[in-house]
Design an enzyme around this catalytic site. Structure first.
Site, mmCIF file in Angstrom:
data_model
loop_
_atom_site.group_PDB
_atom_site.id
_atom_site.type_symbol
_atom_site.label_atom_id
_atom_site.label_comp_id
_atom_site.label_asym_id
_atom_site.label_seq_id
_atom_site.Cartn_x
_atom_site.Cartn_y
_atom_site.Cartn_z
ATOM 1 C CG HIS A 17 -23.312 -4.511 -36.701
ATOM 2 N ND1 HIS A 17 -23.036 -4.109 -35.410
ATOM 3 C CD2 HIS A 17 -23.311 -5.872 -36.676
ATOM 4 C CE1 HIS A 17 -22.886 -5.173 -34.642
ATOM 5 N NE2 HIS A 17 -23.037 -6.263 -35.378
ATOM 6 C CE LYS A 41 -24.112 -13.134 -28.018
ATOM 7 N NZ LYS A 41 -23.916 -12.506 -29.334
ATOM 8 N NE ARG A 90 -17.281 -11.110 -36.866
ATOM 9 C CZ ARG A 90 -17.637 -11.102 -35.601
ATOM 10 N NH1 ARG A 90 -17.505 -10.000 -34.897
ATOM 11 N NH2 ARG A 90 -18.113 -12.184 -35.014
ATOM 12 C CB SER A 128 -20.954 -5.521 -30.283
ATOM 13 O OG SER A 128 -21.622 -5.195 -31.473
HETATM 14 O O1 PNS Z 1 -25.579 -10.561 -33.277
HETATM 15 P P1 PNS Z 1 -25.760 -11.976 -32.797
HETATM 16 O O2 PNS Z 1 -25.884 -11.998 -31.287
HETATM 17 O O3 PNS Z 1 -24.687 -12.885 -33.313
HETATM 18 O O4 PNS Z 1 -27.160 -12.509 -33.414
HETATM 19 C C1 PNS Z 1 -27.648 -13.794 -33.119
HETATM 20 C C2 PNS Z 1 -29.108 -13.967 -33.591
HETATM 21 C C3 PNS Z 1 -29.980 -12.852 -33.054
HETATM 22 C C4 PNS Z 1 -29.158 -13.972 -35.085
HETATM 23 C C5 PNS Z 1 -29.582 -15.355 -33.049
HETATM 24 O O5 PNS Z 1 -29.277 -15.461 -31.685
HETATM 25 C C6 PNS Z 1 -31.083 -15.578 -33.232
HETATM 26 O O6 PNS Z 1 -31.563 -15.735 -34.337
HETATM 27 N N1 PNS Z 1 -31.829 -15.573 -32.111
HETATM 28 C C7 PNS Z 1 -33.274 -15.715 -32.123
HETATM 29 C C8 PNS Z 1 -33.702 -17.066 -31.553
HETATM 30 C C9 PNS Z 1 -33.664 -18.155 -32.610
HETATM 31 O O7 PNS Z 1 -34.306 -18.102 -33.624
HETATM 32 N N2 PNS Z 1 -32.836 -19.197 -32.320
HETATM 33 C C10 PNS Z 1 -32.746 -20.370 -33.159
HETATM 34 C C11 PNS Z 1 -31.829 -20.188 -34.334
HETATM 35 S S1 PNS Z 1 -30.963 -21.649 -34.593
#
Ligand code: PNS
Length: 167
Positions: A17, A41, A90, A128
């Site tokens: 990150h 999660k 990745r 993570s």
């Molecule tokens: O580090 P992560 O857990 O892969 O990040 C995922 C994240 C935070 C980018 C994604 O879960 C997100 O954008 N969540 C917010 C809710 C949202 O907007 N969902 C619709 C997107 S399709």
């Protein structure tokens, strides 16, 4: 002024990150790291702790700020007058999920674009969750996290182990 949002769970922030944050900060005028609050999660660290950890590893970067958010990512992007979402890629295994996320976000907010930075090869295997699993089995996580973050992870997991033994 181009403002980018780099969203994620950051539970905890890894060297992978940090690499994406540093490279994004070089390309964009300002980078807002968006830390997702309501995470299905069930995170190891509270959102406040995750924000603090990110602040500590980005203190040398003048154009980076950290905020937590809840709800839709695109709403958070609009609220902050940002134009771009940044995600790290990745391996090919990330691609399907990331494409779906980017395309959905583009449908609900056509004014926002997602750009992808390929993760440094050194960290292409890193996540993570993998780091937490290694730490849970008391393995060496020093190659994956900044020293201060690695210490916090070890402390947190050792506290949790003690609590489990007491139950
Ligand atoms: O580090 P992560 O857990 O892969 O990040 C995922 C994240 C935070 C980018 C994604 O879960 C997100 O954008 N969540 C917010 C809710 C949202 O907007 N969902 C619709 C997107 S399709």
């Amino acid at each position: 002024m181009t403002i980018a949002v780099y969203p994620g769970s950051f539970d905890p922030v890894t060297l992978g990150h940090q690499d994406i944050i540093e490279r994004t900060a070089q390309i964009m005028d300002h980078v807002i790291i968006g830390v997702l609050k309501n995470n299905s999660k069930s995170p190891l660290f509270s959102v406040e702790d995750r924000v603090k950890m990110l602040e500590s590893v980005t203190s040398h970067l003048d154009n980076v700020s950290i905020q937590s958010f809840d709800g839709l990512l695109v709403d958070f992007v609009h609220q902050n007058h940002a134009q771009v979402i940044v995600r790290g890629l990745r391996a090919v295994t990330d691609f399907e999920y990331e494409l779906q996320l980017a395309q959905t976000n583009r449908v609900i907010a056509p004014d926002i674009d997602t750009i992808f930075l390929t993760t440094n090869l050194k960290y292409s295997y890193l996540s993570s969750s993998i780091v937490k699993e290694i730490a849970d089995y008391q393995g060496d996580i020093s190659g994956f996290l900044s020293p201060g973050i690695a210490r916090l992870v070890r402390e947190k997991l050792s506290k949790e182990r003690k609590n489990e033994q007491q139950d």
